[in-house]
Scaffold this active site. Sequence first.
Site, PDB file in Angstrom:
ATOM      1  N   THR A  11      -9.133   3.635  12.269  1.00 50.61           N
ATOM      2  CA  THR A  11      -8.566   2.562  11.447  1.00 50.61           C
ATOM      3  C   THR A  11      -7.368   3.041  10.623  1.00 50.61           C
ATOM      4  OG1 THR A  11     -10.222   3.130   9.811  1.00 50.61           O
ATOM      5  CG2 THR A  11     -10.701   1.231  11.196  1.00 50.61           C
ATOM      6  N   VAL A  14      -2.629   7.082  11.701  1.00 51.37           N
ATOM      7  CA  VAL A  14      -2.518   7.913  12.903  1.00 51.37           C
ATOM      8  C   VAL A  14      -3.501   7.425  13.973  1.00 51.37           C
ATOM      9  CG1 VAL A  14      -2.758  10.271  13.812  1.00 51.37           C
ATOM     10  CG2 VAL A  14      -1.690   9.896  11.586  1.00 51.37           C
ATOM     11  N   SER A  40     -15.791   0.559   8.004  1.00 48.61           N
ATOM     12  CA  SER A  40     -15.130  -0.120   9.135  1.00 48.61           C
ATOM     13  C   SER A  40     -16.070  -0.429  10.288  1.00 48.61           C
ATOM     14  CB  SER A  40     -13.996   0.754   9.672  1.00 48.61           C
ATOM     15  OG  SER A  40     -13.154   1.156   8.631  1.00 48.61           O
ATOM     16  N   ARG A  99      -5.866  24.782  11.081  1.00 51.62           N
ATOM     17  CA  ARG A  99      -4.534  25.185  11.540  1.00 51.62           C
ATOM     18  C   ARG A  99      -4.270  26.684  11.409  1.00 51.62           C
ATOM     19  NH1 ARG A  99      -1.435  20.390   8.534  1.00 51.62           N
ATOM     20  NH2 ARG A  99      -1.868  18.716  10.014  1.00 51.62           N
ATOM     21  N   CYS A 128       3.072  17.408   9.955  1.00 48.93           N
ATOM     22  CA  CYS A 128       4.135  16.540  10.475  1.00 48.93           C
ATOM     23  C   CYS A 128       5.551  17.080  10.217  1.00 48.93           C
ATOM     24  CB  CYS A 128       3.991  15.135   9.901  1.00 48.93           C
ATOM     25  SG  CYS A 128       3.758  15.118   8.116  1.00 48.93           S
ATOM     26  N   GLN A 155      10.481  12.643   2.819  1.00 51.67           N
ATOM     27  CA  GLN A 155       9.272  12.274   3.559  1.00 51.67           C
ATOM     28  C   GLN A 155       8.779  10.854   3.285  1.00 51.67           C
ATOM     29  OE1 GLN A 155       7.678  16.837   3.382  1.00 51.67           O
ATOM     30  NE2 GLN A 155       6.184  15.306   4.014  1.00 51.67           N
ATOM     31  N   SER A 158       4.043   7.170   5.044  1.00 51.92           N
ATOM     32  CA  SER A 158       2.985   7.231   6.066  1.00 51.92           C
ATOM     33  C   SER A 158       2.229   8.550   6.075  1.00 51.92           C
ATOM     34  CB  SER A 158       3.588   6.986   7.448  1.00 51.92           C
ATOM     35  OG  SER A 158       4.604   7.933   7.706  1.00 51.92           O
ATOM     36  N   LYS A 212       2.962  24.952   4.068  1.00 55.22           N
ATOM     37  CA  LYS A 212       2.597  24.702   5.469  1.00 55.22           C
ATOM     38  C   LYS A 212       3.802  24.911   6.378  1.00 55.22           C
ATOM     39  CE  LYS A 212      -0.959  21.215   4.521  1.00 55.22           C
ATOM     40  NZ  LYS A 212      -1.257  19.768   4.492  1.00 55.22           N
ATOM     41  N   ARG A 234       8.913  13.200  -1.387  1.00 58.96           N
ATOM     42  CA  ARG A 234       8.563  11.874  -0.893  1.00 58.96           C
ATOM     43  C   ARG A 234       9.688  10.894  -1.264  1.00 58.96           C
ATOM     44  NH1 ARG A 234       4.474  11.749   2.676  1.00 58.96           N
ATOM     45  NH2 ARG A 234       2.718  12.596   1.560  1.00 58.96           N
ATOM     46  N   HIS A 241      10.083  10.849   8.764  1.00 61.61           N
ATOM     47  CA  HIS A 241      10.553  11.898   7.854  1.00 61.61           C
ATOM     48  C   HIS A 241      11.963  12.325   8.263  1.00 61.61           C
ATOM     49  CE1 HIS A 241       6.600  12.196   6.296  1.00 61.61           C
ATOM     50  NE2 HIS A 241       6.214  13.363   6.762  1.00 61.61           N
TER      51      HIS A 241
HETATM   52  P1  A2P Z   1     -12.025   3.879   7.122  1.00 64.76           P
HETATM   53  O1  A2P Z   1     -10.894   2.932   7.375  1.00 64.76           O
HETATM   54  O2  A2P Z   1     -13.333   3.344   7.633  1.00 64.76           O
HETATM   55  O3  A2P Z   1     -12.082   4.374   5.699  1.00 64.76           O
HETATM   56  P2  A2P Z   1      -5.418   7.179   6.698  1.00 64.76           P
HETATM   57  O4  A2P Z   1      -5.033   8.625   6.926  1.00 64.76           O
HETATM   58  O5  A2P Z   1      -4.423   6.227   7.262  1.00 64.76           O
HETATM   59  O6  A2P Z   1      -5.746   6.925   5.259  1.00 64.76           O
HETATM   60  O7  A2P Z   1      -6.788   6.955   7.533  1.00 64.76           O
HETATM   61  C1  A2P Z   1      -7.937   7.698   7.302  1.00 64.76           C
HETATM   62  C2  A2P Z   1      -8.935   7.446   8.415  1.00 64.76           C
HETATM   63  O8  A2P Z   1     -10.080   8.286   8.178  1.00 64.76           O
HETATM   64  C3  A2P Z   1      -9.473   6.011   8.459  1.00 64.76           C
HETATM   65  O9  A2P Z   1      -9.698   5.647   9.788  1.00 64.76           O
HETATM   66  C4  A2P Z   1     -10.799   6.141   7.710  1.00 64.76           C
HETATM   67  O10 A2P Z   1     -11.759   5.164   8.057  1.00 64.76           O
HETATM   68  C5  A2P Z   1     -11.251   7.488   8.203  1.00 64.76           C
HETATM   69  N1  A2P Z   1     -12.297   8.034   7.325  1.00 64.76           N
HETATM   70  C6  A2P Z   1     -12.222   8.278   6.006  1.00 64.76           C
HETATM   71  N2  A2P Z   1     -13.412   8.735   5.533  1.00 64.76           N
HETATM   72  C7  A2P Z   1     -14.251   8.775   6.599  1.00 64.76           C
HETATM   73  C8  A2P Z   1     -15.615   9.136   6.793  1.00 64.76           C
HETATM   74  N3  A2P Z   1     -16.369   9.563   5.781  1.00 64.76           N
HETATM   75  N4  A2P Z   1     -16.137   9.059   8.042  1.00 64.76           N
HETATM   76  C9  A2P Z   1     -15.380   8.619   9.077  1.00 64.76           C
HETATM   77  N5  A2P Z   1     -14.089   8.242   8.962  1.00 64.76           N
HETATM   78  C10 A2P Z   1     -13.521   8.323   7.755  1.00 64.76           C
END
Ligand code: A2P
Length: 332
Positions: A11, A14, A40, A99, A128, A155, A158, A212, A234, A241
């Site tokens: 979700t 990336v 989600s 990494r 990135c 940067q 995103s 990094k 940023r 970027h």
């Molecule tokens: P969720 O949307 O359910 O919170 P971004 O880097 O764009 O912020 O996205 C972070 C991603 O990592 C999202 O898909 C988020 O899901 C997922 N995520 C964050 N915490 C967890 C967790 N405890 N278990 C699984 N996925 C996670």
Amino acid sequence: MSKHVAIVGVTGAVGQEFLKLLQQRDFPLASLKLLASSRSAGKPMQFAGEQLTVEELDENSFKGVDLVLSSAGGSISEKYAPIAVAEGAVVVDNTSAFRMDPEVPLVVPEVNPGDIGSHEGIIANPNCSTIIMNVPVWPLHKVNPIRRIVVSTYQAASGAGAAAMQELIDGSRAALEGRDFTPKALPHPAAFNAFCHDSEVGEDGYNLEERKMWRETRKIFHDDDLRITATCVRVPVMRAHSEAINIEFSEPMSERRARDILAEAPGVRIVDDRENSYFPMPLEATDRDEILVGRIRQDVSQPDGCGLEMFISGDQIRKGAALNAVQIAELL
Ligand code: A2P
């Protein structure tokens, strides 16, 4: 051979790009599992005309999975990547968790594809800003070893995730309407602003993103002597970027020679039209696979001809993260 693939963090910014790329690049899929947090779980998502459902990530998520594309944060990868490997999967991990682990290859396919072969289940996708710098810098380094790089980054939001991208939109709207706005995903207002990259600042004054850039580049280039200093900032840009890169080579490097090398370099597109003042821009790098490279010019402060300046832009979510990981998966 088709793979049973799982996307961890589907979700997120990336994660969504992983989905897009697997479709666009016709990745050979036997099955696809979409994983995120409990927040989600149950959410429907379209993939290649089919409706899939997001599942909650847990210890049993990786049964029968061959390949994991992971981008849900370092602590999630630390916990779940070893579980996936124990189930027989290969994990391409987009977080910083592994990494710098000497046992884990850190790969930019245009630079060190051969390192993939030494993996023991986990392959790390670099930072990135590092990937975006490495793609045009490596072909130059190969023909004329670089002694020192001074890089300054511009940067996009995103890099701090989907919430930071939304915050840039909401904060811009609030600023234009004269409303107060309290940022949450980023430490400072992103709209109409520029600030030190939102990673921890060490005792030496460098932030973690800057660190990094030199640590990871040295590992990817297999060159511990490469000297790099960075300033990471940023800026109010959505998802690409940009970087101003000053390079000092061991031998003189003419602008012409650099241009010829970059014109042939994989993953690079030269955008360098002085007459029309048309150079790399983050808006034009958005949604593109290539790193745009321009402002290529001799560094006037280096009379020995060993200095070169350039300005680059690359899509942070695409080549800076998801595309690089999918390219690694394709090489596997
Ligand atoms: P969720 O949307 O359910 O919170 P971004 O880097 O764009 O912020 O996205 C972070 C991603 O990592 C999202 O898909 C988020 O899901 C997922 N995520 C964050 N915490 C967890 C967790 N405890 N278990 C699984 N996925 C996670």
